[in-house]
Structures are given as C-alpha cells and as structure tokens.
Design an enzyme around this catalytic site. Structure first.
Site, PDB file in Angstrom:
ATOM      1  N   VAL A  14     -11.506   5.895   0.561  1.00 32.77           N
ATOM      2  CA  VAL A  14     -12.125   5.528  -0.769  1.00 32.77           C
ATOM      3  C   VAL A  14     -13.649   5.341  -0.835  1.00 32.77           C
ATOM      4  O   VAL A  14     -14.419   5.753  -1.752  1.00 32.77           O
ATOM      5  CB  VAL A  14     -11.354   4.729  -1.714  1.00 32.77           C
ATOM      6  CG1 VAL A  14     -11.825   4.887  -3.146  1.00 32.77           C
ATOM      7  CG2 VAL A  14      -9.640   5.277  -1.566  1.00 32.77           C
ATOM      8  N   GLY A  15     -14.086   4.434   0.016  1.00 30.85           N
ATOM      9  CA  GLY A  15     -15.242   4.078   0.263  1.00 30.85           C
ATOM     10  C   GLY A  15     -16.219   5.293   0.371  1.00 30.85           C
ATOM     11  O   GLY A  15     -17.322   5.419  -0.264  1.00 30.85           O
ATOM     12  N   TYR A 144       3.435  -5.027   0.997  1.00 29.14           N
ATOM     13  CA  TYR A 144       2.316  -4.540   0.583  1.00 29.14           C
ATOM     14  C   TYR A 144       2.300  -4.642  -1.044  1.00 29.14           C
ATOM     15  O   TYR A 144       1.439  -5.110  -1.603  1.00 29.14           O
ATOM     16  CB  TYR A 144       2.225  -3.074   0.984  1.00 29.14           C
ATOM     17  CG  TYR A 144       1.025  -2.142   0.533  1.00 29.14           C
ATOM     18  CD1 TYR A 144      -0.144  -2.496   0.746  1.00 29.14           C
ATOM     19  CD2 TYR A 144       1.301  -1.489  -0.450  1.00 29.14           C
ATOM     20  CE1 TYR A 144      -1.211  -1.753   0.431  1.00 29.14           C
ATOM     21  CE2 TYR A 144       0.054  -0.626  -0.941  1.00 29.14           C
ATOM     22  CZ  TYR A 144      -0.924  -0.631  -0.406  1.00 29.14           C
ATOM     23  OH  TYR A 144      -1.948   0.068  -0.817  1.00 29.14           O
ATOM     24  N   LYS A 148      -0.233  -6.766  -3.621  1.00 29.64           N
ATOM     25  CA  LYS A 148      -1.057  -5.900  -4.663  1.00 29.64           C
ATOM     26  C   LYS A 148      -0.781  -6.191  -5.999  1.00 29.64           C
ATOM     27  O   LYS A 148      -1.658  -6.456  -6.796  1.00 29.64           O
ATOM     28  CB  LYS A 148      -0.723  -4.493  -4.623  1.00 29.64           C
ATOM     29  CG  LYS A 148      -1.535  -3.845  -3.114  1.00 29.64           C
ATOM     30  CD  LYS A 148      -2.780  -3.515  -3.260  1.00 29.64           C
ATOM     31  CE  LYS A 148      -3.535  -3.054  -2.205  1.00 29.64           C
ATOM     32  NZ  LYS A 148      -4.942  -2.737  -2.109  1.00 29.64           N
ATOM     33  N   ASN A 173      -0.967   8.658  -4.749  1.00 28.96           N
ATOM     34  CA  ASN A 173      -1.288   8.985  -3.182  1.00 28.96           C
ATOM     35  C   ASN A 173      -2.572   9.630  -3.065  1.00 28.96           C
ATOM     36  O   ASN A 173      -2.870  10.598  -3.634  1.00 28.96           O
ATOM     37  CB  ASN A 173      -0.205   9.839  -2.533  1.00 28.96           C
ATOM     38  CG  ASN A 173       0.120   9.486  -0.952  1.00 28.96           C
ATOM     39  OD1 ASN A 173      -0.929   9.685  -0.508  1.00 28.96           O
ATOM     40  ND2 ASN A 173       1.217   9.551  -0.866  1.00 28.96           N
ATOM     41  N   LYS A 195      -0.769  16.349  12.638  1.00 27.32           N
ATOM     42  CA  LYS A 195       0.117  16.789  13.515  1.00 27.32           C
ATOM     43  C   LYS A 195       0.135  18.452  13.554  1.00 27.32           C
ATOM     44  O   LYS A 195       0.455  19.015  14.343  1.00 27.32           O
ATOM     45  CB  LYS A 195       1.523  16.451  12.897  1.00 27.32           C
ATOM     46  CG  LYS A 195       1.800  15.023  13.030  1.00 27.32           C
ATOM     47  CD  LYS A 195       3.126  14.651  12.414  1.00 27.32           C
ATOM     48  CE  LYS A 195       3.288  12.855  12.677  1.00 27.32           C
ATOM     49  NZ  LYS A 195       4.368  12.187  11.512  1.00 27.32           N
TER      50      LYS A 195
HETATM   51  P1  NAP Z   1      -8.687   3.052   4.600  1.00 21.20           P
HETATM   52  O1  NAP Z   1      -9.295   4.363   4.729  1.00 21.20           O
HETATM   53  O2  NAP Z   1      -7.797   2.506   5.653  1.00 21.20           O
HETATM   54  O3  NAP Z   1      -9.757   1.669   4.242  1.00 21.20           O
HETATM   55  C1  NAP Z   1      -9.589   0.554   4.302  1.00 21.20           C
HETATM   56  C2  NAP Z   1     -10.872  -0.412   4.348  1.00 21.20           C
HETATM   57  O4  NAP Z   1     -10.431  -1.326   4.409  1.00 21.20           O
HETATM   58  C3  NAP Z   1     -11.596   0.130   5.746  1.00 21.20           C
HETATM   59  O5  NAP Z   1     -12.971   0.117   5.473  1.00 21.20           O
HETATM   60  C4  NAP Z   1     -11.399  -0.934   6.551  1.00 21.20           C
HETATM   61  O6  NAP Z   1     -12.361  -1.401   7.550  1.00 21.20           O
HETATM   62  C5  NAP Z   1     -11.172  -2.352   5.312  1.00 21.20           C
HETATM   63  N1  NAP Z   1     -10.526  -3.481   5.890  1.00 21.20           N
HETATM   64  C6  NAP Z   1      -9.282  -3.610   6.232  1.00 21.20           C
HETATM   65  N2  NAP Z   1      -8.941  -4.769   6.824  1.00 21.20           N
HETATM   66  C7  NAP Z   1      -9.958  -5.643   6.576  1.00 21.20           C
HETATM   67  C8  NAP Z   1     -10.381  -7.097   6.734  1.00 21.20           C
HETATM   68  N3  NAP Z   1      -9.453  -7.840   7.130  1.00 21.20           N
HETATM   69  N4  NAP Z   1     -11.452  -7.072   6.419  1.00 21.20           N
HETATM   70  C9  NAP Z   1     -12.594  -6.420   5.922  1.00 21.20           C
HETATM   71  N5  NAP Z   1     -12.255  -5.218   5.711  1.00 21.20           N
HETATM   72  C10 NAP Z   1     -11.085  -4.572   6.137  1.00 21.20           C
HETATM   73  O7  NAP Z   1      -7.963   2.913   3.069  1.00 21.20           O
HETATM   74  P2  NAP Z   1      -8.087   3.539   1.790  1.00 21.20           P
HETATM   75  O8  NAP Z   1      -7.074   4.760   1.616  1.00 21.20           O
HETATM   76  O9  NAP Z   1      -9.652   3.963   1.538  1.00 21.20           O
HETATM   77  O10 NAP Z   1      -7.739   2.378   0.800  1.00 21.20           O
HETATM   78  C11 NAP Z   1      -8.765   1.907  -0.369  1.00 21.20           C
HETATM   79  C12 NAP Z   1      -7.897   1.226  -1.358  1.00 21.20           C
HETATM   80  O11 NAP Z   1      -7.045   2.051  -1.957  1.00 21.20           O
HETATM   81  C13 NAP Z   1      -6.950   0.179  -0.643  1.00 21.20           C
HETATM   82  O12 NAP Z   1      -6.868  -1.025  -1.516  1.00 21.20           O
HETATM   83  C14 NAP Z   1      -5.528   0.822  -0.770  1.00 21.20           C
HETATM   84  O13 NAP Z   1      -4.433  -0.335  -0.617  1.00 21.20           O
HETATM   85  C15 NAP Z   1      -5.644   1.660  -1.786  1.00 21.20           C
HETATM   86  N6  NAP Z   1      -4.694   2.812  -1.895  1.00 21.20           N
HETATM   87  C16 NAP Z   1      -4.711   3.590  -0.866  1.00 21.20           C
HETATM   88  C17 NAP Z   1      -3.791   4.824  -0.991  1.00 21.20           C
HETATM   89  C18 NAP Z   1      -3.925   6.049  -0.274  1.00 21.20           C
HETATM   90  O14 NAP Z   1      -3.107   6.910  -0.487  1.00 21.20           O
HETATM   91  N7  NAP Z   1      -4.748   5.822   0.870  1.00 21.20           N
HETATM   92  C19 NAP Z   1      -2.928   5.060  -2.578  1.00 21.20           C
HETATM   93  C20 NAP Z   1      -2.941   3.906  -3.060  1.00 21.20           C
HETATM   94  C21 NAP Z   1      -4.099   2.921  -3.078  1.00 21.20           C
HETATM   95  P3  NAP Z   1     -13.151  -0.541   8.686  1.00 21.20           P
HETATM   96  O15 NAP Z   1     -13.443   0.573   8.012  1.00 21.20           O
HETATM   97  O16 NAP Z   1     -13.869  -1.395   9.287  1.00 21.20           O
HETATM   98  O17 NAP Z   1     -11.595  -0.427   9.408  1.00 21.20           O
HETATM   99  P1  GDP Z   2       4.255   6.786  -0.207  1.00 23.32           P
HETATM  100  O1  GDP Z   2       3.717   7.946  -1.111  1.00 23.32           O
HETATM  101  O2  GDP Z   2       3.822   5.632  -0.524  1.00 23.32           O
HETATM  102  O3  GDP Z   2       5.812   7.189  -0.090  1.00 23.32           O
HETATM  103  O4  GDP Z   2       3.661   7.145   1.306  1.00 23.32           O
HETATM  104  P2  GDP Z   2       3.388   8.321   2.334  1.00 23.32           P
HETATM  105  O5  GDP Z   2       1.945   8.888   2.004  1.00 23.32           O
HETATM  106  O6  GDP Z   2       3.679   7.804   3.618  1.00 23.32           O
HETATM  107  O7  GDP Z   2       4.313   9.541   1.885  1.00 23.32           O
HETATM  108  C1  GDP Z   2       5.608   9.234   2.320  1.00 23.32           C
HETATM  109  C2  GDP Z   2       6.630  10.579   2.281  1.00 23.32           C
HETATM  110  O8  GDP Z   2       5.884  11.608   3.131  1.00 23.32           O
HETATM  111  C3  GDP Z   2       8.051  10.414   2.691  1.00 23.32           C
HETATM  112  O9  GDP Z   2       8.755  11.286   1.800  1.00 23.32           O
HETATM  113  C4  GDP Z   2       8.016  10.908   4.036  1.00 23.32           C
HETATM  114  O10 GDP Z   2       9.282  11.228   4.590  1.00 23.32           O
HETATM  115  C5  GDP Z   2       6.944  12.051   4.007  1.00 23.32           C
HETATM  116  N1  GDP Z   2       6.306  12.587   5.240  1.00 23.32           N
HETATM  117  C6  GDP Z   2       6.742  13.546   5.793  1.00 23.32           C
HETATM  118  N2  GDP Z   2       5.922  13.632   7.098  1.00 23.32           N
HETATM  119  C7  GDP Z   2       5.214  12.231   7.236  1.00 23.32           C
HETATM  120  C8  GDP Z   2       4.274  11.878   7.923  1.00 23.32           C
HETATM  121  O11 GDP Z   2       3.741  12.357   9.049  1.00 23.32           O
HETATM  122  N3  GDP Z   2       3.726  10.434   7.811  1.00 23.32           N
HETATM  123  C9  GDP Z   2       4.030   9.919   6.653  1.00 23.32           C
HETATM  124  N4  GDP Z   2       3.318   8.707   6.488  1.00 23.32           N
HETATM  125  N5  GDP Z   2       4.832  10.422   5.707  1.00 23.32           N
HETATM  126  C10 GDP Z   2       5.516  11.571   5.871  1.00 23.32           C
END
Ligand code: NAP
Ligand code: GDP
Length: 333
Positions: A14-15, A144, A148, A173, A195
């Site tokens: 996101v950043g 988690y 949150k 997501n 994958k």
């Molecule tokens: P991400 O790509 O894994 O990025 C996470 C960031 O947090 C990275 O910059 C990481 O630093 C930093 N971080 C982790 N642990 C840290 C620590 N102990 N101290 C300082 N920085 C730390 O995740 P993202 O998907 O962008 O997530 C951003 C936000 O969206 C999060 O709050 C997450 O919970 C939320 N969110 C994500 C999803 C999703 O599908 N991805 C869905 C809903 C909400 P480094 O770069 O140095 O590793």
């Molecule tokens: P969620 O949306 O918070 O449940 O998180 P995920 O992004 O991990 O999505 C989970 C869903 O994707 C579940 O239904 C999993 O069974 C399915 N899935 C299929 N293949 C994968 C995979 O390679 N990684 C993850 N994380 N989920 C998978």
C-alpha cells in the site's frame, strides 16, 4: 511550515501504491502531490515500531504533522492461522507505539489501517462500519483481528480523553505491484501469482489452496492509495471507513486463479487442494459510506472510479514478471 506526512509501512504494497499515485497524478490535484506537503515513506529498517524508543526516535527525526499508519505484521489466511500470538502482540505493540507517539508529539491527524478481518464472523451482511464490535471475529485470524479492532477503540479513547484527530480505514483484500509474494504466508493473489509463475517455469501443475469457491472483494492497491490520500486530506471524523469495491463485485478464488492463468498464458493443469482451508466463505462489505463521502466532497459530484479487476490483475502479474528479482518472494525457489 510544510505538512510532513509520515507513512509507516511505506515500503510495502500500500505504501508503494500511495507513492505511485502521488508521483503520477498531476501536482496540486485531489490525489497528486501538493505544495506545502512533504511525504516520508518508512519501513522496518528505518525503525522497528514494536519498540517504543525506536518509534520515538523516528518521530523526532521526521517531526510528522500527519501520519498514515500502514505498518503491520500482515499476511494471508495461512499466516494468520499459524502465528496468532505474533499477529496479536506485534500489531498491538506497533499500533500502541505509533498512536501514542502521535499523541505525545502533537500529530494533527492520524489515519490507521484496519482490515475487514475485524468484523464479527457470521454477522448479517453486509459488513458496515457500525458492526465492528458486535461479536467475535472469525477463528482463523482472531489474533490479527483483535489487534486491529483495538485501533478503533484507541482512536475513540484518544479523541474523548485528549481530542486527537485519529481515524482508520478498513480495506478488503488488497492486491497490486510490490506485494509480498511468499508462497505460504502471503495473501491469495500474490501467492497464486508466484505459484503460477513457478508452474509455468517448471512445467508443473498450478495448485490453488482450498475449493476455489470462497468469494472476496479485491481492491487494487492504486485505487486504495487514492482513498487514503482523500481520507487524510478531506475526512475528519473518528468513525472508520470501509475501503472496497461494491459488495456485489466480489469474485470467487476460482475466478482469480483463471484470470492469473490467462495473464500468464499458462497452458498446464490447475488443481484445487481441498485439504487446505477455505477460510471464511464470504464477507461482503458495503462501500456506500466511502462512495457517498468521496462524491460529496468532490467539486462536481464525481464518482470514484475503480480499476476493473481483470486490468488490475494483469498489471500486477506483468509487474511481478518484470520485477521478479527484486520482488519479496520469501525463500527463492
Ligand atoms: P506489506 O506489503 O507487508 O507492508 C507492511 C509494511 O509494514 C512494510 O513496509 C513493513 O516494513 C512494515 N512493517 C512490518 N513490521 C514492522 C515493524 N515491526 N516495524 C516497522 N515497520 C514494519 O503490507 P500491506 O499489504 O501494504 O499492508 C498495509 C496495511 O494494510 C497493513 O496495516 C495491513 O494490515 C492492511 N491490510 C492489508 C490487506 C492486504 O490484503 N494486503 C488487507 C487489509 C488490510 P518492511 O518493508 O521493511 O518489511
Ligand atoms: P482472507 O481474504 O483474509 O481470507 O485472506 P487470503 O488473501 O489469504 O485469501 C484466502 C482465500 O484464498 C481462502 O479461501 C484460501 O483457501 C484461498 N487461497 C487459494 N490459494 C491460496 C494461496 O496460495 N494463498 C492464500 N493465502 N490463500 C489461498
């Protein structure tokens, strides 16, 4: 004095998307960089935010007036199932340090990032902002989810006790360039992109976890980035906002896999490993509040435009192929 906007977690999915939008939208527009704003993107190597002293030192260094707090220990279903205590503790510490340091250093505005995991399991759909605390979250990610949820509680308490302008976003997501592509711990889209890349390279089956039947609302990271920029600049209420595509725009995991196969032009076999968990079947979230507020605060009643899923996914796959050497892929295969 310019506004200094500190983006924690600024080097993640996101950043990077926020940085991209600021850099590609015309300057001094709704989503572009504006005069009088300095954006600072930090990751874990700048400060371990689980540590209070390191967090304080980071704030002393940059003296932010505003904070977009994205940093979190974050992963997909299987990471949440494996590391419940780490997801709880690391995120509680990170969030408490960032929120409290924002308060003690007089940050004017803080936007934190929750997730639709915070919602109670089995609640009457759709998920809406006022339903967060009505019951326990799904068992697969309770560590988690509780960490949150506490951000929303803390935002309200900081406002009531100290008058702070703290709020939060609740994305569904997220997917896009610069994701975490770890084969086990990532979210579904980056995991399946990696994958399918390996299946094509090694001429092996493409294996999708679970039945493929669950449905998810996927939001493209660069669309989400616009929502964060808007929320930081134009929204001043403690009540969180769901950031998502519409509740009827959810797609099945099978469809996601098919679109990834298409984007890679993968000709091999796709298999569904039903020994793996499906997680929650569906968690439809309403984006009504977001769309209404973005429209009402626009100049000419403009609707927010989402990137079509197929287009965002193709861009994400192309980015992964072009950047494989730098991408976060966990253990390299
Ligand atoms: P991400 O790509 O894994 O990025 C996470 C960031 O947090 C990275 O910059 C990481 O630093 C930093 N971080 C982790 N642990 C840290 C620590 N102990 N101290 C300082 N920085 C730390 O995740 P993202 O998907 O962008 O997530 C951003 C936000 O969206 C999060 O709050 C997450 O919970 C939320 N969110 C994500 C999803 C999703 O599908 N991805 C869905 C809903 C909400 P480094 O770069 O140095 O590793
Ligand atoms: P969620 O949306 O918070 O449940 O998180 P995920 O992004 O991990 O999505 C989970 C869903 O994707 C579940 O239904 C999993 O069974 C399915 N899935 C299929 N293949 C994968 C995979 O390679 N990684 C993850 N994380 N989920 C998978």
């Amino acid at each position: 004095m310019p506004d200094v906007i500190l983006v924690t977690g600024g080097r993640g999915l996101v950043g990077n998307a926020i940085r991209h939008v600021l850099d590609t939208e015309p300057p001094n527009t709704r989503y572009g960089r504006r005069d009088g704003e300095t954006w600072v993107f930090v990751g874990s190597r700048d400060a371990d935010l689980r540590d209070a002293a390191a967090t304080k030192a980071l704030f002393e260094k940059y003296k932010p007036t505003h904070v977009v707090h994205l940093a979190a220990l974050v992963g997909g279903l299987f990471m949440n199932m494996k590391y419940k205590l780490s997801m709880l503790r690391d995120n509680i510490h990170i969030n408490d340090n960032v929120l409290h340091t924002s308060y003690t250093t007089g940050v004017q505005k803080l936007v934190s990032c929750l997730s639709t995991c915070v919602f109670p399991d089995g609640i009457t759909p759709p998920l809406r902002e006022d339903k967060i605390h009505l019951g326990p979250p799904h068992d697969s990610n309770f560590g988690y989810a509780h960490a949150k949820r506490l951000v929303d509680i803390a935002n309200r308490a900081y406002k009531e006790e100290f008058g702070c302008n703290f709020t939060a976003a609740i994305p569904t997501n997220i997917y896009g360039p610069h994701d975490n592509y770890d084969l086990e711990d990532s979210h579904v889209i980056p995991g399946l992109i990696h994958k399918c890349y390996l299946a094509k390279k090694n001429n092996t089956p493409f294996v999708v976890a679970g039945s493929g039947k669950p449905l998810r609302q996927f939001v493209f990271s660069r669309d989400l980035a616009k929502m964060f920029i808007w929320q930081l600049r134009e929204y001043n209420d403690v009540e969180p906002i769901i950031f998502s595509v519409g509740e009827d725009d959810d797609v099945s995991i099978r469809y996601v896999a098919e679109q990834i196969v298409k984007a890679f032009d993968f000709k091999g076999e796709t298999k569904f490993d039903t020994s793996k968990s499906d997680g929650q079947y569906r968690k439809p979230a309403s984006n009504e509040k977001l769309l209404r507020l973005v429209r009402e605060t626009s100049k000419d009643n403009e609707q927010f435009k989402f990137t079509p899923f197929e287009q965002g996914l193709k861009e994400s796959v192309d980015w992964f192929i072009a950047n494989y050497d730098q991408a976060r892929v966990g253990k390299r295969a």
